[in-house]
Scaffold this motif. Structure first.
Motif, PDB file in Angstrom:
ATOM      1  N   ASP A   1      37.473  37.962  39.968  1.00 35.67           N
ATOM      2  CA  ASP A   1      37.110  38.097  38.413  1.00 35.67           C
ATOM      3  C   ASP A   1      37.687  39.576  38.086  1.00 35.67           C
TER       4      ASP A   1
ATOM      5  N   GLN B   1      38.476  33.909  36.168  1.00 34.84           N
ATOM      6  CA  GLN B   1      37.473  33.716  35.160  1.00 34.84           C
ATOM      7  C   GLN B   1      36.270  33.086  35.477  1.00 34.84           C
TER       8      GLN B   1
ATOM      9  N   ASN C   1      33.328  33.932  33.570  1.00 34.81           N
ATOM     10  CA  ASN C   1      33.254  34.444  32.114  1.00 34.81           C
ATOM     11  C   ASN C   1      32.964  33.262  31.201  1.00 34.81           C
TER      12      ASN C   1
END
Ligand code: HEM
Ligand SMILES: [Cu+2]
Lengths: 635, 315
Positions: free
Chosen positions: A238, A244, A247
């Motif tokens: 990440d 991601q 995220n």
């Protein structure tokens, strides 16, 4: 075959010792030091390194307590404090507690099962160097003020690229990778040593309890550490290449990290605690001069704790908003761990009642362990309850709880075990007087420093705060905790002094100063490079307490590093197996691996380029030698 | 002692429904675990004392082991059941009543607070402070704008995390009036320690009065000095980040300032709300809370006086 020298009737005593020395000793000087694959050399180094990290982590703790002694203290800045508590937790959990437990096992287990070296001794050397480089990476970064500062638990998204730019978190994540590689390697060595290298006759039901606890622990390491290696790898990805995974604003998930992290980090507590239980069993046995009461119950309790510990990680996440019904399951599983622990405590106390306890320093640590650890276990029952945990979680109550478990349940038995096995490590006994002085400082100081934190937490003080306002009712309690930390520090200094003074005396302990029953006490103190002149043969739990001399088997080659491999359950001799020679390649490979890991903090290309020297290192290291494969043992 | 346990941030204060349940359950746990601890210690001491008399008997120990395991299992079962029942009772007690709806959004390192009403004009927008009417259930919706934080007002209830990308909620049921304090309980970065939340539990009429005052737009400045402050605040950097309803200042990045001077503290509990501390905060926001997201402005002396005078008028 006739020109091969083997131990036996014809080869005994001084001549045998001389030949074994020639075969098993490491080369002289620095070269020998760098290339050694002797489990005792590596175990000792591992122990010294881990204890040094305990001292460093302890110094950070003292700094925190200095800052927290008074409200609104300006001694340490917020940013620096956050680094310090991150480094304290990280150092203690990843660089001290887990490694030191494996370190002691590296030293003791081969002796205890009656063999000449650990399985995969080169991997063992490689593991030490990898661990050392990981520790150096973290501490050099801290010294250069780029140490991690988002907590030892590194919750995303705080630890993600957006909220902690810079390299601090990447250094943490790579340090994790180093220690995981090292720890998994050691676990594999220990499992194989225990299952395949036990002395003939040491059936699985005759293994000392410490060996059982290391077997269970090592299996737990192999099952749980990959979770955190995966988690930290995804975190690095990440941060470095823009995946991601974590995220929440890009379809990642912030709680995924917590599941993976605690899937490892809860069993980790038991990875620290189970070996300590093994120490306690061995110490209780020796210092009451009788076998531990209810061996089978203790073995089952050990296995049960290992299994249950994988079912409880969500009790770290009761406040995250997961479904209620799930919580009930984790509450029940967490409470269930108390049952095998209660069985263990009972058996040790019963052994003292049935035997003739002598309160030397190691047994004092066991008593301190029971008095302290049981409190930690009972506060653990409290935080397993959802309504209670929602208040107590992330408060100073939990700081008290976790230290009661880790120090009471891990460090006290460790200090007892180091005192107990000190003769085996160094050939000397520690002073009883200084040992007792250190003991009382550590034991009383610990309780006086940490007990008040239960109350501070109930009064609402959250953890991981660099300061607190005055007038909340927390001032006196914090001052008490800080002052008493000083007493722990004095205890630590006395312990170290005791070790230093002992090392300055000539070795004089003799092979078995405590009249202990285990095979490790049949070897010299400290043991010769080959551990045993002849491989012992075992017919009970407590071989050195049997009448008459220890039985041995003969017929191993003395001009080659030969070991007996036995069957996993019955420990019948199976084949003879040549143990690898010393070599520099584990060190060189570890250097190449360190270059790759550290380089990849800065660029993903390091993985590609760094793979080349690593491949060279591994290739030379593993180049097939045309040594004979294991030969069957000729009875 | 009781003043101490009733501290404004103490989990033993028993000022909310959850918290009263907590106290009872905690005492039950303390009693039962304390009982088992006592058994262990007595057994340990007995074993140490009796060792000289050689009274040990394996069959007796074996029988005792079974008794012990049975007792432990029963003890744990009682505690699990009690814990489960309390958990569900809290749920049941707070179900079905039309609650007050509050939305709390955590930011590094302050709390954004909205009271939803029937229409947008009923809405109250404030920061770092909750007012709750006593005896009325309040449903607090919890969100985060950045990292994970945790809502914890110990006298009222246990924790609930604010997780980015998710919405959690917690039901509060305050049982007595008073001033309380909460604090973020999940490490959230540099100023995690300075992320407090002031909570005022008051009678329903007092609460209504507060709500009405908060709904009103900001007072217009009266003195010349305050007018100078108004001009500065609405035309310069301040307005980029802060909202003051009824003025051109409509920033969204920082806490709402419309009724700043009516709150109990500055900087999420960093300073008490006094004139002197307003000076300290505005002149150097990085002083007591280094790393927070309000930049150093650098005032001329007369601007500083004017700005503080205006802020003080925002009752
Ligand atoms: C002299 C002995 C020690 C003292 C005085 C001490 C003190 C502290 C303090 C004050 C904290 C709280 C940090 C905070 O919340 O801001 C803490 C956290 C912690 N300690 Fe220790 N400690 C000691 C030894 C140990 C040992 C031996 C271990 C592990 C084997 C350990 C593991 C931890 C962990 C995992 C945390 C949690 C860090 C976090 O909140 O993220 N400590 N310690
Ligand atoms: Cu926070």
């Amino acid at each position: 075959m006739s020109d091969v020298a083997r131990d036996g009737e014809a080869l005994q005593g001084a001549e045998l010792e001389a030949r074994l020395h020639r075969t098993w000793s490491r080369a002289p000087g620095l070269w020998g030091w760098l290339t050694t694959v002797d489990h005792k050399d590596i175990g000792r180094r591992y122990i010294y390194t881990a204890m040094t990290l305990l001292i460093l982590g302890g110094a950070l703790a003292a700094a925190m307590r200095l800052q927290l002694a008074t409200p609104e203290s300006g001694l340490i800045s917020a940013a620096r404090y956050n680094q310090i508590f991150t480094m304290h937790g990280t150092t203690m959990m990843f660089l001290f507690a887990v490694p030191v437990m494996e370190a002691v096992a590296i030293y003791i287990i081969p002796l205890m099962v009656g063999t000449r070296n650990i399985a995969f001794p080169r991997l063992n050397a490689f593991s030490y160097w990898t661990y050392l480089f990981g520790a150096l990476l973290l501490w050099v970064a801290f010294a250069l003020n780029v140490g991690p500062d988002a907590g030892w638990f590194m919750y995303v998204p705080l630890s993600g690229p957006e909220f902690t730019p810079g390299k601090r978190t990447d250094i943490w994540a790579q340090m994790i990778t180093f220690t995981e590689v090292a720890a998994i390697a050691v676990a594999v060595e220990l499992i194989v040593t225990i299952l395949k290298f036990r002395a003939p006759g040491m059936t699985i039901a005759r293994m000392p309890l410490y060996v059982w606890s290391i077997l269970v622990t090592s299996i737990m390491v192999v099952l749980s550490l990959p979770a955190v290696a995966l988690a930290s790898g995804m975190l690095l990805a990440d941060r470095l290449i823009g995946t991601q995974f974590y995220n929440p604003f890009e379809h990642g998930d912030a709680l995924l990290w917590q599941h993976l992290f605690w899937f490892f980090a809860h069993p980790e507590v038991y990875i620290i605690f189970l070996p300590a239980m093994g120490f306690v069993s061995q110490i209780v046995e020796t210092f009451t001069q009788r076998p531990v009461f209810a061996y089978a119950a203790l073995v089952l309790a050990t296995v049960a704790i290992g299994l249950l510990s994988f079912g409880v990680w969500v009790h770290h996440m009761f406040a995250t908003g997961l479904p209620r019904l799930g919580y009930d399951f984790y509450t029940a599983a967490s409470m269930a761990v108390a049952v095998p622990s209660a069985i263990q405590i009972f058996c040790w106390i019963a052994t003292m009642w049935l035997g003739r306890p002598r309160f030397a320093v190691p047994l004092l640590y066991v008593v301190a362990f029971i008095v302290t650890f049981v409190i930690g276990g009972l506060t653990g029952v409290m935080v397993a309850s959802v309504p209670l945990d929602l208040q107590l979680h992330d408060s100073y109550f939990v700081v008290a709880h976790l230290h009661y478990v880790l120090i009471g349940g891990g460090v006290f038995p460790l200090l007892g075990a180091l005192t107990y096995w000190f003769p085996k490590l160094t050939g000397r006994l520690l002073s009883e007087g200084l040992g007792k002085a250190a003991f009382w400082c550590v034991f009383l100081g610990f309780n006086a420093a940490f007990f008040p934190m239960h109350i501070t937490g109930m009064l609402g003080m959250p953890r991981r705060v660099y300061t607190y306002p005055t007038g909340m009712g927390w001032d006196a309690l914090n001052m008490m905790s800080s002052l008493m930390t000083g007493v722990i520090v004095i205890g630590g200094i006395l312990f170290v002094t005791n070790v230093v003074l002992a090392l300055r005396r000539p070795p004089d302990a003799g092979p078995n100063p405590w009249n202990a029953p285990g095979l490790e006490w049949a070897a010299d103190s400290p043991p010769a490079p080959y551990n045993f002149e002849h491989i012992p043969v075992v017919s009970s739990h407590t071989p050195l307490w049997e009448e008459g001399p220890l039985n041995v088997m003969t017929g191993l080659r003395v001009d080659d590093r030969e070991q007996v491999v036995t069957t996993a359950i019955e420990a019948q001799p199976d084949i003879r197996y040549p143990s690898p020679e010393p070599t520099l390649w584990p060190l060189l490979s570890a250097v190449a691996l360190a270059a790759l890991f550290i380089g990849s903090i800065f660029t993903p290309w390091a993985v590609v380029i760094g793979a080349v020297p690593l491949a060279v290192g591994f290739t030379v290291w593993f180049w097939p030698k045309n040594a004979p494969d294991g030969e069957p043992v000729i009875e | 002692m009781s003043a101490w346990l009733n501290g404004i941030q103490s989990a033993t204060s028993g000022a909310g429904l959850h918290d009263q349940q907590f106290n009872g359950l905690f005492l039950l746990f303390l009693g039962i675990t304390g009982f088992f601890y006592l058994i262990v210690i007595v057994a340990l001491i007995a074993a140490i004392i009796l060792r000289r008399r050689r009274t040990g008997s394996e069959p007796l120990a074996r029988a005792a082991l079974f008794g012990w395991v049975g007792a432990v299992v029963v003890g744990l079962a009682v505690l699990s059941a009690a814990s489960f029942l309390v958990d569900r009772r809290v749920d049941a007690a707070t179900m079905g009543r039309p609650p007050l709806k509050i939305e709390l959004v955590a930011n590094q390192w302050w709390w954004d607070v909205r009271y939803h009403g029937a229409s947008p004009s009923d809405e109250v927008h404030t920061a770092n402070e909750l007012h709750l009417p006593v005896g009325v259930p309040a449903l607090v919706t919890l969100k985060s704008n950045d990292v994970i934080h945790s809502f914890w007002v110990p006298p009222l209830a246990g924790k609930q995390d604010l997780v980015p990308g998710r919405t959690n909620d917690i039901l509060l049921l305050p049982r007595r009036t008073g001033l309380f304090r909460g604090q973020c309980a999940e490490f959230c970065g540099t100023q995690h320690a300075r992320m407090a939340l002031d909570v005022t539990v008051e009678s329903l009429p007092d609460f209504r009065r507060w709500q009405r005052a908060q709904r009103a737009p900001a007072f217009a400045p009266r003195t010349a000095l305050a007018q100078g402050g108004y001009a500065y605040v609405t035309q310069r950097e301040c307005a980029n980040c802060h909202n003051i309803t009824g003025t051109p200042a409509s920033g969204r990045f920082g806490p709402d300032l419309t009724h700043l001077a009516s709150r109990r503290s500055i900087g999420a509990g960093t300073y008490p709300m006094t004139r002197g501390h307003l000076y300290a905060w505005v002149a150097d926001p990085q002083g007591a809370k280094p790393g927070n997201n309000m930049p150093y402005i650098g005032f001329e002396a007369q601007d500083l006086h004017a700005v503080v005078a205006y802020l003080q008028s925002l009752k």
